[in-house]
Design a protein around this motif. Structure first.
Motif, PDB file in Angstrom:
ATOM      1  N   ILE A   1       1.051  -1.377   0.012  1.00 47.05           N
ATOM      2  CA  ILE A   1      -0.109  -0.145  -0.015  1.00 47.05           C
ATOM      3  C   ILE A   1       0.884   1.206   0.160  1.00 47.05           C
ATOM      4  O   ILE A   1       1.876   1.344   0.612  1.00 47.05           O
ATOM      5  CB  ILE A   1      -0.794  -0.139   1.277  1.00 47.05           C
ATOM      6  CG1 ILE A   1      -1.991  -1.263   1.270  1.00 47.05           C
ATOM      7  CG2 ILE A   1      -1.914   1.177   1.102  1.00 47.05           C
ATOM      8  CD1 ILE A   1      -2.449  -1.473   2.507  1.00 47.05           C
ATOM      9  N   GLY A   2       0.526   2.367  -0.781  1.00 52.26           N
ATOM     10  CA  GLY A   2       1.194   3.540  -0.733  1.00 52.26           C
ATOM     11  C   GLY A   2       0.677   4.376   0.309  1.00 52.26           C
ATOM     12  O   GLY A   2      -0.367   4.499   0.634  1.00 52.26           O
ATOM     13  N   TYR A   3       1.671   5.135   0.866  1.00 58.03           N
ATOM     14  CA  TYR A   3       1.254   6.088   1.762  1.00 58.03           C
ATOM     15  C   TYR A   3       1.847   7.287   1.911  1.00 58.03           C
ATOM     16  O   TYR A   3       2.954   7.600   1.113  1.00 58.03           O
ATOM     17  CB  TYR A   3       1.815   5.413   3.245  1.00 58.03           C
ATOM     18  CG  TYR A   3       0.895   4.457   3.689  1.00 58.03           C
ATOM     19  CD1 TYR A   3      -0.336   4.632   4.490  1.00 58.03           C
ATOM     20  CD2 TYR A   3       1.442   3.203   3.551  1.00 58.03           C
ATOM     21  CE1 TYR A   3      -1.068   3.624   5.024  1.00 58.03           C
ATOM     22  CE2 TYR A   3       0.700   1.924   3.970  1.00 58.03           C
ATOM     23  CZ  TYR A   3      -0.595   2.332   4.692  1.00 58.03           C
ATOM     24  OH  TYR A   3      -1.392   1.316   5.182  1.00 58.03           O
ATOM     25  N   PHE A   4       1.346   8.677   2.352  1.00 55.61           N
ATOM     26  CA  PHE A   4       2.153   9.708   2.591  1.00 55.61           C
ATOM     27  C   PHE A   4       3.217   9.742   3.695  1.00 55.61           C
ATOM     28  O   PHE A   4       4.241  10.237   3.818  1.00 55.61           O
ATOM     29  CB  PHE A   4       1.092  10.961   2.814  1.00 55.61           C
ATOM     30  CG  PHE A   4       0.484  11.385   1.375  1.00 55.61           C
ATOM     31  CD1 PHE A   4       1.199  12.160   0.756  1.00 55.61           C
ATOM     32  CD2 PHE A   4      -0.613  10.940   1.082  1.00 55.61           C
ATOM     33  CE1 PHE A   4       0.751  12.478  -0.764  1.00 55.61           C
ATOM     34  CE2 PHE A   4      -1.482  11.336   0.017  1.00 55.61           C
ATOM     35  CZ  PHE A   4      -0.839  11.967  -0.982  1.00 55.61           C
ATOM     36  N   GLY A   5       2.480   8.934   4.980  1.00 59.67           N
ATOM     37  CA  GLY A   5       3.363   8.837   6.205  1.00 59.67           C
ATOM     38  C   GLY A   5       2.963   7.251   6.850  1.00 59.67           C
ATOM     39  O   GLY A   5       1.717   7.134   6.835  1.00 59.67           O
ATOM     40  N   THR A   6       3.865   6.769   7.223  1.00 61.29           N
ATOM     41  CA  THR A   6       3.507   5.506   7.705  1.00 61.29           C
ATOM     42  C   THR A   6       4.162   5.043   9.036  1.00 61.29           C
ATOM     43  O   THR A   6       5.293   5.556   8.966  1.00 61.29           O
ATOM     44  CB  THR A   6       3.362   4.319   6.846  1.00 61.29           C
ATOM     45  OG1 THR A   6       2.969   3.103   7.634  1.00 61.29           O
ATOM     46  CG2 THR A   6       4.708   4.023   6.482  1.00 61.29           C
ATOM     47  N   ALA A   7       4.107   4.345   9.971  1.00 61.65           N
ATOM     48  CA  ALA A   7       4.711   3.601  10.828  1.00 61.65           C
ATOM     49  C   ALA A   7       4.856   2.235  11.158  1.00 61.65           C
ATOM     50  O   ALA A   7       3.859   1.570  10.865  1.00 61.65           O
ATOM     51  CB  ALA A   7       4.429   4.451  12.086  1.00 61.65           C
ATOM     52  N   MET A   8       5.821   1.579  11.682  1.00 57.37           N
ATOM     53  CA  MET A   8       5.676   0.153  11.942  1.00 57.37           C
ATOM     54  C   MET A   8       6.279  -0.087  13.238  1.00 57.37           C
ATOM     55  O   MET A   8       7.245   1.054  13.750  1.00 57.37           O
ATOM     56  CB  MET A   8       6.391  -0.687  10.910  1.00 57.37           C
ATOM     57  CG  MET A   8       6.059  -0.647   9.695  1.00 57.37           C
ATOM     58  SD  MET A   8       6.885  -1.676   8.198  1.00 57.37           S
ATOM     59  CE  MET A   8       8.682  -0.790   8.547  1.00 57.37           C
ATOM     60  N   GLY A   9       6.187  -1.146  13.959  1.00 58.25           N
ATOM     61  CA  GLY A   9       6.946  -1.772  15.029  1.00 58.25           C
ATOM     62  C   GLY A   9       6.050  -1.166  16.492  1.00 58.25           C
ATOM     63  O   GLY A   9       5.094  -1.090  16.617  1.00 58.25           O
ATOM     64  N   LYS A  10       7.144  -1.260  17.647  1.00 56.70           N
ATOM     65  CA  LYS A  10       6.437  -1.148  19.029  1.00 56.70           C
ATOM     66  C   LYS A  10       5.544   0.509  19.154  1.00 56.70           C
ATOM     67  O   LYS A  10       4.337   0.333  19.525  1.00 56.70           O
ATOM     68  CB  LYS A  10       7.457  -1.159  20.000  1.00 56.70           C
ATOM     69  CG  LYS A  10       8.241  -2.206  20.238  1.00 56.70           C
ATOM     70  CD  LYS A  10       8.905  -1.997  21.384  1.00 56.70           C
ATOM     71  CE  LYS A  10       9.853  -3.559  21.634  1.00 56.70           C
ATOM     72  NZ  LYS A  10      10.740  -3.429  22.696  1.00 56.70           N
ATOM     73  N   GLY A  11       6.096   1.273  18.678  1.00 54.96           N
ATOM     74  CA  GLY A  11       5.245   2.695  18.786  1.00 54.96           C
ATOM     75  C   GLY A  11       4.625   2.958  17.658  1.00 54.96           C
ATOM     76  O   GLY A  11       4.244   4.198  17.436  1.00 54.96           O
ATOM     77  N   LYS A  12       3.889   1.867  16.771  1.00 55.37           N
ATOM     78  CA  LYS A  12       3.377   2.477  15.504  1.00 55.37           C
ATOM     79  C   LYS A  12       1.847   3.178  15.975  1.00 55.37           C
ATOM     80  O   LYS A  12       1.876   4.179  15.296  1.00 55.37           O
ATOM     81  CB  LYS A  12       2.754   1.075  15.024  1.00 55.37           C
ATOM     82  CG  LYS A  12       1.998   1.247  13.683  1.00 55.37           C
ATOM     83  CD  LYS A  12       1.623  -0.130  13.277  1.00 55.37           C
ATOM     84  CE  LYS A  12       0.536  -0.850  13.954  1.00 55.37           C
ATOM     85  NZ  LYS A  12       0.071  -2.246  13.320  1.00 55.37           N
ATOM     86  N   GLN A  13       1.374   3.071  16.850  1.00 57.91           N
ATOM     87  CA  GLN A  13      -0.034   3.559  16.965  1.00 57.91           C
ATOM     88  C   GLN A  13       0.152   5.054  17.545  1.00 57.91           C
ATOM     89  O   GLN A  13      -0.408   5.810  16.935  1.00 57.91           O
ATOM     90  CB  GLN A  13      -0.874   2.944  17.851  1.00 57.91           C
ATOM     91  CG  GLN A  13      -2.349   3.403  18.082  1.00 57.91           C
ATOM     92  CD  GLN A  13      -2.964   3.464  16.548  1.00 57.91           C
ATOM     93  OE1 GLN A  13      -2.874   2.258  15.648  1.00 57.91           O
ATOM     94  NE2 GLN A  13      -3.545   4.596  16.178  1.00 57.91           N
ATOM     95  N   ALA A  14       1.228   5.110  18.417  1.00 60.63           N
ATOM     96  CA  ALA A  14       1.546   6.557  18.702  1.00 60.63           C
ATOM     97  C   ALA A  14       1.965   7.556  17.730  1.00 60.63           C
ATOM     98  O   ALA A  14       1.918   8.702  17.463  1.00 60.63           O
ATOM     99  CB  ALA A  14       2.414   6.662  20.143  1.00 60.63           C
ATOM    100  N   ALA A  15       2.894   6.813  17.088  1.00 62.68           N
ATOM    101  CA  ALA A  15       3.556   7.604  15.911  1.00 62.68           C
ATOM    102  C   ALA A  15       2.518   7.881  14.759  1.00 62.68           C
ATOM    103  O   ALA A  15       2.476   9.007  14.330  1.00 62.68           O
ATOM    104  CB  ALA A  15       4.669   6.627  15.201  1.00 62.68           C
ATOM    105  N   LYS A  16       1.450   6.872  14.612  1.00 59.62           N
ATOM    106  CA  LYS A  16       0.402   7.354  13.469  1.00 59.62           C
ATOM    107  C   LYS A  16      -0.338   8.410  14.021  1.00 59.62           C
ATOM    108  O   LYS A  16      -0.704   9.308  13.137  1.00 59.62           O
ATOM    109  CB  LYS A  16      -0.365   6.028  13.332  1.00 59.62           C
ATOM    110  CG  LYS A  16       0.294   5.024  12.311  1.00 59.62           C
ATOM    111  CD  LYS A  16      -0.652   3.943  12.065  1.00 59.62           C
ATOM    112  CE  LYS A  16       0.085   3.093  11.121  1.00 59.62           C
ATOM    113  NZ  LYS A  16      -0.903   2.001  10.501  1.00 59.62           N
TER     114      LYS A  16
END
Length: 248
Positions: A158-173
């Protein structure tokens, strides 16, 4: 049976009654336990930031890297098992090389991402293999401009403008949702990525980490490379100051 999947997790090709493939769920869990990865597609390029956990003080700073270059115009950020991701990095380099030999031009980012996603998906179809325990962000600049794609263990691309993965994914999003991606530059994105990674890192529970930053932009002549040391140091200093102010 006593296993979580009640027997449906013994094979990657077996669906559970509620339509899940547990081996893919386990692969996603491996990604969630990894250090945070944040990527932002700015108006003049793309920035990747990785929270590289340091398991030992004797580890060299340049080893165990979670950011790799695939071609001059393509880079990859990794969350999950590095050993699994290494196979995807090698596969991506082969795909980029073959495309250039056949068509005489650099591979488009979307084409490369879809080919790697198809490779990942193939490992969810047969009982003799298991899914890759990693997710990767593929970034680069081609004739369509800056590009950012996220590939998951299931083979989703999936293409994104901004994305995050890993432990802090939700807070980063949550932080990324506040960003106006059409207006932000790569220099601003570097500072923002650093700030997000420092803010989601838990100093009490987590081990020490090293911040890895790479970018591909007009300033880097559309070549994927690690962020220059002065710019990285400035971004880290600002991130630490913001974290101290927030704690006070």
């Amino acid at each position: 049976m006593t296993s979580v999947g009640s027997g449906y997790d013994l094979s990657v090709s077996t669906f559970s009654p509620d339509g899940k493939i547990f081996q893919i769920e386990y692969a996603n869990k491996a990604v969630e336990n990894s250090g945070t990865v944040v990527a932002i597609r700015a108006k003049d390029g793309v920035v990747i930031g990785v929270e590289k956990i340091i398991p030992s003080k004797m580890l060299e700073s340049t080893s165990n890297r979670r950011i790799h270059s695939i071609d001059l115009h393509v880079g990859i950020g990794i969350a999950g098992f590095l050993t699994d991701a290494r196979q995807l990095v090698l596969r991506a380099r082969d795909e980029a090389k073959q495309y250039k030999q056949v068509y005489g031009q650099p591979i488009p980012i979307k084409v490369l991402s879809q080919r790697i996603a198809s490779f990942c998906h193939a490992f969810t179809l047969y009982g003799s293999v298991r899914p890759f325990g990693c997710s990767i962000t593929v970034v680069g600049i081609d004739s369509y401009g800056p590009q950012l794609f996220l590939i998951e263990p299931s083979g989703s691309c999936i293409g994104y403008f901004g994305t995050a993965m890993g432990k802090g994914k939700q807070a980063a999003k949550n932080e990324l949702e506040k960003v106006k991606f059409a207006d932000i530059t790569c220099r601003e994105a570097i500072k923002l990525v650093s700030k997000i990674i420092y803010s989601v890192h838990d100093e009490v529970k987590d081990k020490d980490f090293e911040l890895e930053l790479s970018w591909i932009s007009t300033e880097s002549n559309n070549v994927h490379q690690m962020v220059p040391a002065p710019l990285k140091d400035e971004a880290e200093t600002l991130a630490k100051q913001a974290l101290e102010e927030a704690n006070m």
